[in-house]
Design an enzyme around this catalytic site. Structure first.
Site, mmCIF file in Angstrom:
data_model
loop_
_atom_site.group_PDB
_atom_site.id
_atom_site.type_symbol
_atom_site.label_atom_id
_atom_site.label_comp_id
_atom_site.label_asym_id
_atom_site.label_seq_id
_atom_site.Cartn_x
_atom_site.Cartn_y
_atom_site.Cartn_z
ATOM 1 N N LYS A 134 41.713 33.063 32.820
ATOM 2 C CA LYS A 134 42.326 34.140 33.622
ATOM 3 C C LYS A 134 41.848 33.935 35.059
ATOM 4 O O LYS A 134 40.755 34.353 35.441
ATOM 5 C CB LYS A 134 41.862 35.506 33.091
ATOM 6 C CG LYS A 134 42.831 36.636 33.299
ATOM 7 C CD LYS A 134 43.189 36.959 34.723
ATOM 8 C CE LYS A 134 42.105 37.741 35.426
ATOM 9 N NZ LYS A 134 42.361 37.867 36.899
ATOM 10 N N GLU A 193 27.995 33.662 36.544
ATOM 11 C CA GLU A 193 27.596 33.220 37.895
ATOM 12 C C GLU A 193 28.100 34.289 38.855
ATOM 13 O O GLU A 193 29.308 34.424 39.059
ATOM 14 C CB GLU A 193 28.196 31.849 38.206
ATOM 15 C CG GLU A 193 27.627 30.772 37.273
ATOM 16 C CD GLU A 193 28.188 29.379 37.498
ATOM 17 O OE1 GLU A 193 27.783 28.473 36.773
ATOM 18 O OE2 GLU A 193 29.054 29.219 38.379
ATOM 19 N N GLU A 211 25.726 42.137 49.719
ATOM 20 C CA GLU A 211 26.565 40.950 49.906
ATOM 21 C C GLU A 211 27.823 41.334 50.686
ATOM 22 O O GLU A 211 28.543 42.251 50.283
ATOM 23 C CB GLU A 211 26.965 40.366 48.545
ATOM 24 C CG GLU A 211 27.767 39.086 48.663
ATOM 25 C CD GLU A 211 28.314 38.591 47.313
ATOM 26 O OE1 GLU A 211 28.901 39.388 46.564
ATOM 27 O OE2 GLU A 211 28.165 37.388 47.031
HETATM 28 P P1 NAD Z 1 35.685 39.697 41.168
HETATM 29 O O1 NAD Z 1 34.509 40.004 40.335
HETATM 30 O O2 NAD Z 1 36.364 40.809 41.885
HETATM 31 O O3 NAD Z 1 36.825 39.001 40.309
HETATM 32 C C1 NAD Z 1 36.586 37.829 39.576
HETATM 33 C C2 NAD Z 1 37.533 37.766 38.406
HETATM 34 O O4 NAD Z 1 37.231 38.803 37.477
HETATM 35 C C3 NAD Z 1 39.003 37.920 38.763
HETATM 36 O O5 NAD Z 1 39.737 37.007 37.981
HETATM 37 C C4 NAD Z 1 39.284 39.352 38.340
HETATM 38 O O6 NAD Z 1 40.634 39.593 38.032
HETATM 39 C C5 NAD Z 1 38.417 39.485 37.112
HETATM 40 N N1 NAD Z 1 38.038 40.853 36.733
HETATM 41 C C6 NAD Z 1 37.808 41.907 37.557
HETATM 42 N N2 NAD Z 1 37.439 42.992 36.825
HETATM 43 C C7 NAD Z 1 37.430 42.608 35.517
HETATM 44 C C8 NAD Z 1 37.149 43.272 34.294
HETATM 45 N N3 NAD Z 1 36.769 44.559 34.261
HETATM 46 N N4 NAD Z 1 37.261 42.578 33.146
HETATM 47 C C9 NAD Z 1 37.626 41.275 33.158
HETATM 48 N N5 NAD Z 1 37.918 40.600 34.294
HETATM 49 C C10 NAD Z 1 37.815 41.245 35.461
HETATM 50 O O7 NAD Z 1 35.190 38.575 42.185
HETATM 51 P P2 NAD Z 1 35.986 37.983 43.414
HETATM 52 O O8 NAD Z 1 36.095 39.065 44.432
HETATM 53 O O9 NAD Z 1 37.199 37.305 42.892
HETATM 54 O O10 NAD Z 1 34.978 36.852 43.934
HETATM 55 C C11 NAD Z 1 33.980 37.069 44.876
HETATM 56 C C12 NAD Z 1 32.649 37.318 44.195
HETATM 57 O O11 NAD Z 1 32.343 36.240 43.320
HETATM 58 C C13 NAD Z 1 31.468 37.381 45.146
HETATM 59 O O12 NAD Z 1 30.609 38.409 44.742
HETATM 60 C C14 NAD Z 1 30.790 36.033 44.969
HETATM 61 O O13 NAD Z 1 29.421 36.027 45.304
HETATM 62 C C15 NAD Z 1 31.011 35.791 43.523
HETATM 63 N N6 NAD Z 1 30.914 34.356 43.218
HETATM 64 C C16 NAD Z 1 29.809 33.888 42.578
HETATM 65 C C17 NAD Z 1 29.680 32.524 42.297
HETATM 66 C C18 NAD Z 1 28.452 31.943 41.628
HETATM 67 O O14 NAD Z 1 28.507 30.790 41.222
HETATM 68 N N7 NAD Z 1 27.378 32.668 41.497
HETATM 69 C C19 NAD Z 1 30.707 31.668 42.627
HETATM 70 C C20 NAD Z 1 31.822 32.182 43.273
HETATM 71 C C21 NAD Z 1 31.919 33.543 43.548
HETATM 72 C C1 6OH Z 2 30.267 29.856 44.716
HETATM 73 O O1 6OH Z 2 31.077 30.358 45.473
HETATM 74 C C2 6OH Z 2 30.070 28.445 44.564
HETATM 75 C C3 6OH Z 2 29.795 27.941 43.358
HETATM 76 C C4 6OH Z 2 29.622 26.540 43.229
HETATM 77 C C5 6OH Z 2 29.524 25.943 42.023
HETATM 78 O O2 6OH Z 2 29.622 26.586 40.882
HETATM 79 C C6 6OH Z 2 29.314 24.528 41.934
HETATM 80 O O3 6OH Z 2 29.272 24.021 40.798
HETATM 81 O O4 6OH Z 2 29.167 23.839 42.959
#
Ligand code: NAD
Ligand code: 6OH
Length: 497
Positions: free
Chosen positions: A189, A265, A401
């Site tokens: 998804k 993550e 963040e």
């Molecule tokens: P988000 O959590 O809003 O959405 C991520 C995904 O989850 C989307 O596909 C969304 O539709 C889905 N989703 C939302 N609510 C849900 C629920 N209740 N049940 C199931 N699925 C659900 O995140 P975003 O805004 O798309 O991305 C930005 C965030 O992601 C930032 O906080 C960033 O730090 C984090 N991020 C972390 C990493 C990592 O590796 N640690 C990598 C990339 C992004």
């Molecule tokens: C987050 O936005 C970046 C994540 C990066 C990885 O998961 C990767 O494997 O480099």
């Protein structure tokens, strides 16, 4: 055969983006728009999967486990994953164009980072699975005889993969590749903001000979939509998620009912520590990248920069000049370094922090507003690269963040003070340390409460290494064997000899 992403012309005018279930591209009862963040135009209509389509996707994935895929040996699975990588590379320009249109990221970045990493993700896990062993023990029994214990790897079954919008294809394939390498089937998804490359990848899967039902895509939102339907599903064996910490918490509640394993993550509020003995120009370049890459929308980005007081003013001035030199503009221009944020809603969130920083007493070193272009880009979701100083460590802008092209720079006098400030966060994803004293680099790196520490570099990746965070930044590690350990179940076999 209908293709999942209907495209026309050189400008990658995407018309409709479909679900992919059991090898078929499927419409839904409802559609939602896919918006280009660079100018606010609708570039596609996306087929939303309702609960019954998510059910279909999960049952297609379940059936595929019992079909050809479930019977393939590791060597042949690896061959197919290399073919997927080949097919991604042969459609390189198409993937780049789709990712750029969906995310607004500069074409230079998508070509250098996102699409090459997608191919690399398949190649790396195809290779690792072929050589990954498990333990075996010769055991002495109470009657003086022996037994042999050895473990084998079995797939988990159907894996639900939920991904965000910042590095859509990179993060999807980072999970999909090891899941498939371990013999699972998946239902993906992708983010509602960036659906295109997940469906393009479906076309590639077909071309590469991945059997129908092994890779499925359902489009939609989170709560009360495809995301939640997938995590709630009783026939999904595990959920792997990248996104916001709060979303991780919501998913954790949902999966608790059926005790599914999770790999999360999540977000970050990452620190960079710059010592006076660093290579100054390299540190400015590295921090500038760590703050502004992908318009600051990388979970690993540095939003807190701590600089030794003796070089503080000089460093802030150099970072300001570096930020002001960044080329902001249309993502399709080769020279562009900063594109828009992902959406109007996310821009409003980032701008609310720009306002809050002022209210909390920050000094605006550079930026803090919206750039003006005098063109269609004024309808895009741009903000200026921004540097603040002068906030207290307890300010919300230093604690929360923001996920935009922005950092706060604060001075420190001693190593201990720098470590304490860097670690004073509920997050714990990544840190970077800039010093030419490698002894100190090691010493400080070992004190960081994070999953990943870089010394004199940032976002330098070796895909075999553990990747993940502590605290609000996640649960578990992926990368190399860590991924295989999540996406498979060891089955220990004990034989009395
Ligand atoms: P988000 O959590 O809003 O959405 C991520 C995904 O989850 C989307 O596909 C969304 O539709 C889905 N989703 C939302 N609510 C849900 C629920 N209740 N049940 C199931 N699925 C659900 O995140 P975003 O805004 O798309 O991305 C930005 C965030 O992601 C930032 O906080 C960033 O730090 C984090 N991020 C972390 C990493 C990592 O590796 N640690 C990598 C990339 C992004
Ligand atoms: C987050 O936005 C970046 C994540 C990066 C990885 O998961 C990767 O494997 O480099």
């Amino acid at each position: 055969m209908p293709r999942g992403v209907h495209t026309r012309g050189m400008t990658q005018e995407v018309k409709s983006i479909l679900n992919y279930i059991g090898g078929q591209f499927v419409r839904g009862k409802r559609e939602f728009p896919d918006v280009n963040p660079a100018d606010g135009t609708v570039i596609a209509q996306v087929a939303e999967a309702d609960r019954s389509l998510v059910d279909d996707a999960v049952s297609a994935a379940r059936s595929a486990l019992r079909g050809e895929w479930g019977k393939l040996g590791v060597r042949e699975r690896a061959v197919r994953l290399h073919r997927v990588a080949d097919a991604v590379e042969s459609r390189f320009d198409c993937f780049v164009a789709s990712e750029v249109a969906d995310t607004g990221k500069p074409v230079s970045l998508a070509s250098k980072l996102d699409v090459p990493r997608a191919a690399a993700n398949f190649r790396v896990f195809a290779d690792i699975i072929k050589t990954a062993g498990l333990e075996s023990f010769q055991t002495e029994t109470p009657d003086g005889k022996a037994a042999l214990n050895y473990a084998i790897r079995k797939p988990l079954g159907v894996v639900g993969i939920i991904t965000p919008w910042n590095l859509p294809l990179l993060l999807l394939t980072w999970k999909d590749a090891p899941a498939l390498a371990c013999g699972n089937t998946v239902v993906v998804k992708p983010s509602e903001e960036t659906p295109a490359t997940a469906t393009l990848l479906a076309e590639v899967m077909k071309e590469a000979g991945i059997p129908d039902g092994v890779y499925n895509v359902v489009h939609g939102f989170g709560p009360n939509s495809a995301g939640e339907f997938l995590t709630q599903h009783s026939d999904v064996n595990a959920v792997t998620f990248t996104g916001e910490s709060q979303t991780g918490a919501a998913i954790m509640k949902t999966v608790a009912a059926s005790v599914k394993p999770v790999s999360f993550e999540l977000g970050g509020k990452n620190a960079a520590i710059v010592f006076a003995d660093c290579d100054f120009d390299e540190a400015v370049k590295g921090i500038s990248e760590a703050v502004f890459l992908n318009t600051g929308q990388v979970c690993l980005c540095a939003e807190r920069v701590y600089v030794e007081r003796t070089i503080f003013d000089r460093f802030v001035d150099a970072l300001k000049r570096s930020a002001e030199k960044l080329q902001i503009g249309s993502p399709v221009e080769k020279s562009t370094e900063i594109g828009p944020l992902i959406s109007a809603q996310h821009r409003e969130k980032v701008l609310s922090y720009y306002r809050l920083a002022r209210a909390e007493g920050a000094t605006v070193v550079t930026g803090g507003g919206i750039p003006e272009f005098g063109s269609a880009l004024d309808r895009g979701f741009y903000v200026q690269p921004t540097v603040y100083t002068g906030l207290s460590e307890s300010a919300r802008c230093v604690k929360e963040e923001i996920f935009g092209p922005v950092c706060h720079v604060a001075p420190f006098d001693t190593e201990e003070e720098a470590v304490d400030m860097a670690n004073d966060t509920k997050y714990g994803l990544a840190a970077s340390i800039w010093t030419s004293n490698l002894k100190r680099g090691h010493r400080i790196a070992q004190q960081m409460n994070v999953g990943i520490t870089w010394v004199n570099c940032w976002f330098l990746r070796d895909l075999r290494t553990p990747f993940g965070g502590v605290g609000l930044s996640g649960i578990g590690r992926e990368g190399g064997l860590h991924s295989l350990n999540f996406y498979s179940e060891p089955n220990n076999i004990c034989i009395r000899l």
